[in-house]
Each structure stands twice: as structure tokens, then as C-alpha cells.
Design a protein around this motif. Structure first.
Motif, mmCIF file in Angstrom:
data_model
loop_
_atom_site.group_PDB
_atom_site.id
_atom_site.type_symbol
_atom_site.label_atom_id
_atom_site.label_comp_id
_atom_site.label_asym_id
_atom_site.label_seq_id
_atom_site.Cartn_x
_atom_site.Cartn_y
_atom_site.Cartn_z
ATOM 1 N N PHE A 35 0.837 -1.184 0.000
ATOM 2 C CA PHE A 35 0.000 0.000 0.000
ATOM 3 C C PHE A 35 0.881 1.246 0.000
ATOM 4 N N TYR A 37 0.355 5.350 1.186
ATOM 5 C CA TYR A 37 -0.491 6.353 1.822
ATOM 6 C C TYR A 37 0.202 7.709 1.757
ATOM 7 N N MET A 45 -4.236 10.412 7.077
ATOM 8 C CA MET A 45 -3.627 9.379 6.235
ATOM 9 C C MET A 45 -4.582 9.074 5.089
ATOM 10 N N TYR A 50 -2.990 0.325 -4.117
ATOM 11 C CA TYR A 50 -2.744 -1.004 -3.558
ATOM 12 C C TYR A 50 -2.259 -1.958 -4.648
ATOM 13 N N PHE A 91 4.031 7.262 2.667
ATOM 14 C CA PHE A 91 4.405 6.043 3.365
ATOM 15 C C PHE A 91 4.055 4.820 2.526
ATOM 16 N N ARG A 95 1.007 -5.352 4.066
ATOM 17 C CA ARG A 95 0.093 -6.108 4.923
ATOM 18 C C ARG A 95 0.843 -7.292 5.498
ATOM 19 N N ILE A 98 -0.020 -12.551 8.242
ATOM 20 C CA ILE A 98 -0.931 -13.374 9.031
ATOM 21 C C ILE A 98 -2.279 -13.420 8.329
ATOM 22 N N GLY A 100 -5.962 -13.375 7.416
ATOM 23 C CA GLY A 100 -7.133 -12.755 8.029
ATOM 24 C C GLY A 100 -6.830 -11.506 8.802
ATOM 25 N N ALA A 101 -5.696 -10.903 8.579
ATOM 26 C CA ALA A 101 -5.375 -9.678 9.323
ATOM 27 C C ALA A 101 -5.000 -8.574 8.354
ATOM 28 N N GLN A 102 -5.267 -7.355 8.765
ATOM 29 C CA GLN A 102 -4.899 -6.206 7.964
ATOM 30 C C GLN A 102 -3.862 -5.381 8.712
ATOM 31 N N LYS A 103 -3.028 -6.055 9.480
ATOM 32 C CA LYS A 103 -1.997 -5.367 10.232
ATOM 33 C C LYS A 103 -0.939 -4.892 9.256
ATOM 34 N N LEU A 104 -0.714 -3.610 9.179
ATOM 35 C CA LEU A 104 0.233 -3.046 8.234
ATOM 36 C C LEU A 104 1.552 -2.712 8.908
ATOM 37 N N PHE A 106 4.691 -0.223 8.297
ATOM 38 C CA PHE A 106 4.978 0.996 7.543
ATOM 39 C C PHE A 106 6.470 1.266 7.449
ATOM 40 N N GLY A 107 6.868 1.904 6.352
ATOM 41 C CA GLY A 107 8.212 2.443 6.247
ATOM 42 C C GLY A 107 8.327 3.761 6.991
ATOM 43 N N GLN A 108 9.523 4.341 6.949
ATOM 44 C CA GLN A 108 9.779 5.592 7.675
ATOM 45 C C GLN A 108 9.207 6.803 6.961
ATOM 46 N N TYR B 33 -8.584 -1.019 13.773
ATOM 47 C CA TYR B 33 -7.160 -1.113 14.078
ATOM 48 C C TYR B 33 -6.708 0.218 14.696
ATOM 49 N N TYR B 35 -3.217 2.494 15.506
ATOM 50 C CA TYR B 35 -1.801 2.672 15.203
ATOM 51 C C TYR B 35 -1.296 3.899 15.961
ATOM 52 N N GLY B 42 7.040 6.427 10.822
ATOM 53 C CA GLY B 42 5.859 5.805 10.250
ATOM 54 C C GLY B 42 4.947 5.290 11.344
ATOM 55 N N SER B 98 -11.397 -8.836 6.524
ATOM 56 C CA SER B 98 -10.021 -9.083 6.950
ATOM 57 C C SER B 98 -9.133 -9.481 5.786
#
Lengths: 116, 114
Positions: A35, A37, A45, A50, A91, A95, A98, A100-104, A106-108, B33, B35, B42, B98
Motif C-alpha cells: 500500500f 499512503y 492518512m 494497492y 508512506f 500487509r 498473518i 485474516g489480518a490487515q496489520k500493516l 509501515f516504512g519511515q 485497528y 496505530y 511511520g 479481513s
């Protein structure tokens, strides 16, 4: 664990020029999503584009395109015909693998400044 | 067609006080979520919730931080006994499912601890 690297802390570009923002990633997963952003000075954000790891074509959204090179593990953002309003932090994110997860992850970020 | 709503936009707390950050996901989204973004960095994942369930809290500090997403009402991120190091922007995001549907972020809550 996934890792995103953006090697350009800041970039300065003349208005109307094209600009490429670099992003490389590291993962052992076969299925993942990438992704981009945008974060203007106001702080929100904004989702831009994508790319899925199995997508055969590079993603495009208006003036944004993603140069996806899977073998090189790079997902560079290309902005064509840059505008003053493009000045912002950008940024790259991945993803987490894992299921079923949308835990992202991120870069700096890269701070892009468009000069008139 | 309201997006992800976070409030307050700015929050100032003295050391030792509690901070409560609220997030209402986009209509039709049941995945939330949180963050955290430190200055010039980031975003870093904190916690993933569905209605009444914490799915993944691997990014949450072990102490003082908690999150909930009740059956009715917004998701809440709660920070007890705040310290100066908690000063950051806290973003909430939601998604419809998800899988690969993109996360939609709120405008963030900027917490300043004095």
C-alpha cells in the motif's frame, strides 16, 4: 517478520515533473499486499494505491502508479505530472502475512516537496 | 458517507492522568485497528479488534494501555497514568473485512502529555 525500507528521507521536485518514490520490502510470505499512503501537513492518512503480490499488472489510480518488481522486492510509487498539492509525507506499507489480518507494517516515509 | 471518525482531534493531559481516544469506524466496517505515530516516524500497529473481541494486541504496551470495541458505540483506546513518552498521534483505521480491502484511516488524535 516483514520490513519496509524507504531510503529517501526527502525529495524536491519541480511542478509538472514525474517523481518516483522508492520502497523495498522484505518478506518470506508468498501472499502479501503493498500500500501507499499520503500524509499531508494536516496529518490525515490518505490511501493512494494497492498492489497484491499475485497481481500481474502494475496498479494505477489516476496520476499514481505502482512500479511493482517482485523479484527485486520493490514497489515504487510513481506520480506523474506532479502538482503543488502533492507536497506531503508518503508512506509505503505492507500487509502482514498473518491470514485474516490487515496489520500493516509501515516504512519511515519520504517527505516530498513540489516546487513551483 | 462519513469516513472513520476520531475524537478528540487534539488531547492534552498532564502526567499521571488518563487519556481516552474514541474511534467510530466507517459504516459497514466491523474491523478496527489502532496505530501510533511518533514524530517523524511511520505508523506502528498497536491492536486489532472486531466487535467485542480483541483479535491481535501484539503491538500494545503491556501496561497502562487497553482497547475495546463494544457491541454498541465507538472503539476506545485508553491510556492510564500517561507519561511524556505517550505523546504521539494515534490513528484508528477500519476495514470491511479481513482480506485485502484497504484500511481507511481517521484523522488521528494528537496526544500531548505535559
Amino acid at each position: 517478520a516483514q520490513k519496509i525500507t524507504q531510503t529517501q528521507p526527502g525529495m524536491f521536485v519541480q511542478e509538472k515533473e514525474a517523481v518516483t518514490l522508492d520502497c523495498t520490502y522484505d518478506t518470506s510470505d508468498q501472499s502479501y499486499g503493498l500500500f501507499w499512503y499520503k500524509q499531508p501537513s494536516s496529518g490525515e492518512m490518505i490511501f493512494l494505491i494497492y498492489q497484491g503480490s499475485y497481481d500481474e499488472q502494475n496498479a494505477t489510480e489516476g496520476r499514481y502508479s505502482l512500479n511493482f518488481q517482485k523479484a527485486r522486492k520493490s514497489a515504487n510509487l510513481v506520480i506523474s505530472a506532479s502538482q503543488l498539492g502533492d507536497s506531503a509525507m508518503y508512506f509505503c506499507a505492507m500487509r502482514d502475512g498473518i491470514q485474516g489480518a490487515q496489520k500493516l507494517v509501515f516504512g519511515q516515509g519520504t517527505r516530498l516537496t513540489i516546487n513551483p | 458517507n462519513a469516513g472513520v471518525m476520531q475524537n478528540p482531534r487534539h488531547l492534552v493531559r498532564r502526567r499521571g492522568q488518563e487519556a481516552r481516544l474514541r474511534c467510530s469506524p466507517m459504516k459497514g466496517h466491523s474491523h478496527v485497528y489502532w496505530y501510533r505515530q511518533l514524530p517523524e516516524e511511520g505508523l506502528k500497529f498497536m491492536v486489532y479488534l472486531q466487535k467485542e473481541n480483541i483479535i491481535d494486541e501484539s503491538g500494545m504496551p503491556k501496561e497502562r494501555f487497553s482497547a475495546e470495541f463494544p457491541k454498541e458505540g465507538p472503539s476506545i483506546l485508553r491510556i492510564q497514568q500517561v507519561v511524556r513518552g505517550d505523546s504521539a498521534a494515534y490513528f484508528c483505521a477500519s476495514s470491511r473485512d479481513s482480506n485485502n480491502s484497504p484500511l481507511h484511516f481517521g484523522n488521528g488524535t494528537r496526544l500531548t502529555v505535559t
